[in-house]
Design a protein around this motif. Structure first.
Motif, PDB file in Angstrom:
ATOM      1  N   TRP A   1       1.981  -4.368  -6.120  1.00 46.66           N
ATOM      2  CA  TRP A   1       0.771  -4.546  -5.298  1.00 46.66           C
ATOM      3  C   TRP A   1       0.434  -6.027  -5.167  1.00 46.66           C
ATOM      4  O   TRP A   1      -0.182  -6.466  -4.200  1.00 46.66           O
ATOM      5  CB  TRP A   1      -0.408  -3.799  -5.914  1.00 46.66           C
ATOM      6  CG  TRP A   1      -0.845  -4.323  -7.257  1.00 46.66           C
ATOM      7  CD1 TRP A   1      -0.442  -3.878  -8.489  1.00 46.66           C
ATOM      8  CD2 TRP A   1      -1.754  -5.410  -7.516  1.00 46.66           C
ATOM      9  NE1 TRP A   1      -1.037  -4.635  -9.494  1.00 46.66           N
ATOM     10  CE2 TRP A   1      -1.850  -5.570  -8.917  1.00 46.66           C
ATOM     11  CE3 TRP A   1      -2.494  -6.258  -6.686  1.00 46.66           C
ATOM     12  CZ2 TRP A   1      -2.653  -6.540  -9.524  1.00 46.66           C
ATOM     13  CZ3 TRP A   1      -3.292  -7.243  -7.283  1.00 46.66           C
ATOM     14  CH2 TRP A   1      -3.366  -7.363  -8.688  1.00 46.66           C
TER      15      TRP A   1
ATOM     16  N   ARG B   1      -8.070 -11.386   2.461  1.00 49.32           N
ATOM     17  CA  ARG B   1      -7.109 -10.291   2.591  1.00 49.32           C
ATOM     18  C   ARG B   1      -6.361 -10.328   3.918  1.00 49.32           C
ATOM     19  O   ARG B   1      -5.196  -9.938   3.999  1.00 49.32           O
ATOM     20  CB  ARG B   1      -7.845  -8.957   2.436  1.00 49.32           C
ATOM     21  CG  ARG B   1      -6.940  -7.739   2.348  1.00 49.32           C
ATOM     22  CD  ARG B   1      -7.761  -6.471   2.184  1.00 49.32           C
ATOM     23  NE  ARG B   1      -8.668  -6.261   3.310  1.00 49.32           N
ATOM     24  CZ  ARG B   1      -8.295  -5.681   4.444  1.00 49.32           C
ATOM     25  NH1 ARG B   1      -7.050  -5.265   4.611  1.00 49.32           N
ATOM     26  NH2 ARG B   1      -9.165  -5.520   5.426  1.00 49.32           N
TER      27      ARG B   1
ATOM     28  N   PHE C   1      -1.052  -3.435  -1.850  1.00 47.68           N
ATOM     29  CA  PHE C   1      -2.490  -3.632  -2.076  1.00 47.68           C
ATOM     30  C   PHE C   1      -3.273  -3.157  -0.857  1.00 47.68           C
ATOM     31  O   PHE C   1      -4.320  -2.511  -0.988  1.00 47.68           O
ATOM     32  CB  PHE C   1      -2.792  -5.095  -2.356  1.00 47.68           C
ATOM     33  CG  PHE C   1      -4.254  -5.366  -2.635  1.00 47.68           C
ATOM     34  CD1 PHE C   1      -4.757  -5.270  -3.914  1.00 47.68           C
ATOM     35  CD2 PHE C   1      -5.127  -5.721  -1.612  1.00 47.68           C
ATOM     36  CE1 PHE C   1      -6.104  -5.515  -4.181  1.00 47.68           C
ATOM     37  CE2 PHE C   1      -6.465  -5.965  -1.859  1.00 47.68           C
ATOM     38  CZ  PHE C   1      -6.957  -5.865  -3.151  1.00 47.68           C
ATOM     39  N   HIS C   2      -2.776  -3.452   0.316  1.00 45.53           N
ATOM     40  CA  HIS C   2      -3.464  -3.048   1.542  1.00 45.53           C
ATOM     41  C   HIS C   2      -3.449  -1.522   1.699  1.00 45.53           C
ATOM     42  O   HIS C   2      -4.408  -0.946   2.226  1.00 45.53           O
ATOM     43  CB  HIS C   2      -2.827  -3.730   2.746  1.00 45.53           C
ATOM     44  CG  HIS C   2      -2.793  -5.218   2.634  1.00 45.53           C
ATOM     45  ND1 HIS C   2      -3.927  -5.977   2.463  1.00 45.53           N
ATOM     46  CD2 HIS C   2      -1.764  -6.089   2.635  1.00 45.53           C
ATOM     47  CE1 HIS C   2      -3.601  -7.263   2.373  1.00 45.53           C
ATOM     48  NE2 HIS C   2      -2.294  -7.353   2.476  1.00 45.53           N
TER      49      HIS C   2
ATOM     50  N   TYR D   1      -6.165  -0.402  -0.504  1.00 45.36           N
ATOM     51  CA  TYR D   1      -7.434  -0.780   0.127  1.00 45.36           C
ATOM     52  C   TYR D   1      -7.858   0.250   1.170  1.00 45.36           C
ATOM     53  O   TYR D   1      -9.049   0.563   1.300  1.00 45.36           O
ATOM     54  CB  TYR D   1      -7.282  -2.160   0.767  1.00 45.36           C
ATOM     55  CG  TYR D   1      -8.451  -2.600   1.604  1.00 45.36           C
ATOM     56  CD1 TYR D   1      -9.515  -3.294   1.035  1.00 45.36           C
ATOM     57  CD2 TYR D   1      -8.503  -2.322   2.968  1.00 45.36           C
ATOM     58  CE1 TYR D   1     -10.596  -3.697   1.808  1.00 45.36           C
ATOM     59  CE2 TYR D   1      -9.574  -2.725   3.749  1.00 45.36           C
ATOM     60  CZ  TYR D   1     -10.615  -3.406   3.159  1.00 45.36           C
ATOM     61  OH  TYR D   1     -11.686  -3.797   3.927  1.00 45.36           O
ATOM     62  N   SER D   2      -6.910   0.804   1.907  1.00 44.19           N
ATOM     63  CA  SER D   2      -7.251   1.756   2.961  1.00 44.19           C
ATOM     64  C   SER D   2      -7.903   3.013   2.412  1.00 44.19           C
ATOM     65  O   SER D   2      -8.593   3.729   3.138  1.00 44.19           O
ATOM     66  CB  SER D   2      -5.996   2.129   3.757  1.00 44.19           C
ATOM     67  OG  SER D   2      -5.128   2.962   3.007  1.00 44.19           O
TER      68      SER D   2
ATOM     69  N   ALA E   1     -11.530   1.060   1.526  1.00 45.22           N
ATOM     70  CA  ALA E   1     -11.961  -0.100   2.322  1.00 45.22           C
ATOM     71  C   ALA E   1     -12.879  -1.050   1.571  1.00 45.22           C
ATOM     72  O   ALA E   1     -13.892  -1.503   2.092  1.00 45.22           O
ATOM     73  CB  ALA E   1     -12.615   0.361   3.619  1.00 45.22           C
TER      74      ALA E   1
ATOM     75  N   GLU F   1     -12.305  -4.396  -1.316  1.00 42.52           N
ATOM     76  CA  GLU F   1     -11.348  -5.158  -2.111  1.00 42.52           C
ATOM     77  C   GLU F   1     -11.557  -4.954  -3.601  1.00 42.52           C
ATOM     78  O   GLU F   1     -10.590  -4.903  -4.375  1.00 42.52           O
ATOM     79  CB  GLU F   1     -11.448  -6.640  -1.759  1.00 42.52           C
ATOM     80  CG  GLU F   1     -10.918  -6.959  -0.365  1.00 42.52           C
ATOM     81  CD  GLU F   1     -11.013  -8.424  -0.010  1.00 42.52           C
ATOM     82  OE1 GLU F   1     -11.402  -9.226  -0.891  1.00 42.52           O
ATOM     83  OE2 GLU F   1     -10.711  -8.781   1.143  1.00 42.52           O
TER      84      GLU F   1
ATOM     85  N   TYR G   1     -12.610  -2.245  -5.046  1.00 43.95           N
ATOM     86  CA  TYR G   1     -12.041  -0.928  -5.355  1.00 43.95           C
ATOM     87  C   TYR G   1     -10.521  -1.035  -5.464  1.00 43.95           C
ATOM     88  O   TYR G   1      -9.916  -0.538  -6.432  1.00 43.95           O
ATOM     89  CB  TYR G   1     -12.422   0.068  -4.267  1.00 43.95           C
ATOM     90  CG  TYR G   1     -11.704   1.398  -4.370  1.00 43.95           C
ATOM     91  CD1 TYR G   1     -12.235   2.432  -5.141  1.00 43.95           C
ATOM     92  CD2 TYR G   1     -10.495   1.610  -3.706  1.00 43.95           C
ATOM     93  CE1 TYR G   1     -11.568   3.640  -5.243  1.00 43.95           C
ATOM     94  CE2 TYR G   1      -9.828   2.814  -3.814  1.00 43.95           C
ATOM     95  CZ  TYR G   1     -10.370   3.825  -4.582  1.00 43.95           C
ATOM     96  OH  TYR G   1      -9.700   5.019  -4.696  1.00 43.95           O
ATOM     97  N   ALA G   2      -9.885  -1.663  -4.488  1.00 45.88           N
ATOM     98  CA  ALA G   2      -8.428  -1.772  -4.506  1.00 45.88           C
ATOM     99  C   ALA G   2      -7.955  -2.548  -5.725  1.00 45.88           C
ATOM    100  O   ALA G   2      -6.935  -2.202  -6.339  1.00 45.88           O
ATOM    101  CB  ALA G   2      -7.946  -2.450  -3.221  1.00 45.88           C
TER     102      ALA G   2
END
Length: 394
Positions: free
Chosen positions: A228, A245, A293-294, A297-298, A301, A303, A305-306
């Motif tokens: 990630w 990001r 990582f993205h 993130y999805s 939504a 950062e 949280y991800a």
């Protein structure tokens, strides 16, 4: 006087009665739309019979955060020793299923289990609100009614198809449910029947929930075998305006700007697309993040949280805490320490309710009172400073 009192009571009851009338009228309109959403009239009538609105979901929809959670508090609560230990136990308990999930979807077990841990504490916290009641209320009142109507009809479709019994469909105020907290539309789009019983069930089937989560990440662009990201070190005087990001550039460019791994070793200067995150500014930890990582993130939504999911997955693989300290003299504390703090507050006579490690309004009020007494900034934060002071008997 008696007649005046009666009239006053009737006037007081009018808003509630009016609200119920409006809700019933809204349900009648939704009933007329059911067929266009592939929901039979019989299903609609059966699942909405006697339904009343829940105004508390509107309060949740419009509620502003009571205070901004610093990133170090957010991560301390989500990636603590307790969750790491529980996550490792889940990796062992569900190893066979997780290996099959990885073979099917290409997402490693630690990442899937990290999502599970953050979303529902490994199935311990699903949420207790009826999805049908919450989503019907949000379909008829408040903001984003069109969005919630879609989720409402999708919930009825889930029940109609026999995937989950209506009484089992409980979750968050906004309609997320199950081990890994899918919204109904996400369920219909990516949930899978991994245990082979003919139903997609994220509530009573851990295999379905874990596989569905991996399927989500795969569809979000997960790349098998890639990291990630990782923590990095910045050169002195680094220009933070090039970070973020969405500010992706080849690793070779980051290397040219002087970015290195946190242990000081060089980064391979290739054309891999990467972004640099500074969640607490240039004085805090810095992270080079990649496509995976993205994908994480999805899921939510955010950062923070991800980063929590990503860091927890690393810790489940045996990784260590971040090397760079957060820029604060009052670090966050995990749930065991939060429970200890609550116990100390109870011992001092504060009515905070249950000792559960959850920092609600009463706990924050009690913390603020003790902070005032001690001459601290009365911000209501459950941090290391107030815990140490109460531990010492101050």
């Amino acid at each position: 006087m008696k007649n005046a009192l009666t009239f006053a009571l009737l006037l007081a009851a009018l808003p509630a009665a009016h609200a119920d009338t409006d809700f019933d009228a809204c349900l009648a309109r939704l009933r007329g739309e059911a067929a266009s959403h592939q929901v039979s009239t019989d299903t609609f009538d059966r699942l909405t019979a006697g339904l009343a609105p829940d105004p508390t979901v509107l309060e949740a929809l419009d509620r502003q955060p009571e205070f901004v959670t610093p990133i170090w508090d957010y991560l301390a609560a989500l990636v603590d020793d307790e969750r790491i230990a529980d996550g490792k136990a889940m990796l062992g308990q569900w190893r066979e299923v997780l290996d099959k999930v990885e073979a099917e979807y290409g997402v490693d077990p630690a990442t899937v289990v990290a999502v599970w841990g953050v979303e529902s504490n490994f199935g311990r916290n699903f949420g207790s609100r009826s999805l049908i009641t919450s989503l019907a209320t949000l379909s008829c009142e408040g903001r984003r009614q069109s969005y919630f109507r879609g989720e409402f009809f999708t919930t009825l479709q889930i029940v109609q198809a026999g995937h989950i019994a209506p009484e089992r469909l409980t979750g968050s105020w906004a309609g997320a449910f199950g081990h890994t907290q899918f919204m109904p539309s996400t369920f219909m789009r990516v949930a899978v029947d991994f245990d082979g019983d003919g139903r997609r069930d994220l509530i009573d089937s851990v295999p379905d929930a874990l596989a569905s989560t991996a399927n989500y990440l795969k569809r979000a662009g997960w790349r098998t075998g890639e990291p990630w990201g990782y923590e990095v070190r910045l050169p002195a005087g680094f220009d933070a305006s090039v970070t973020g990001r969405k500010a992706r550039r080849p690793l070779a460019e980051w290397v040219r700007l002087g970015v290195r791994r946190v242990d000081g070793t060089a980064i391979a200067p290739d054309d891999t697309s990467a972004a640099l995150l500074l969640p607490a500014g240039v004085d805090g930890p810095a992270f080079m993040v990649f496509r995976n990582f993205h994908a994480i993130y999805s899921y939510n939504a955010a950062e923070s949280y991800a980063l929590a999911i990503a860091h927890l997955s690393d810790r489940l693989r045996g990784g260590q805490p971040f090397v760079t300290a957060w820029p604060t003299d009052d670090p966050g504390i995990g749930r065991n320490e939060r429970r200890e703090l609550q116990t100390l507050l109870l011992a001092r006579g504060h009515d905070i309710g249950e000792v559960d490690g959850m920092i609600g309004s009463r706990t924050r009020q009690a913390i603020a009172a003790e902070q005032t007494r001690l001459g601290f900034d009365a911000n209501g934060r459950a941090g290391r400073k107030i815990l140490d002071a109460l531990r010492a008997g101050h």
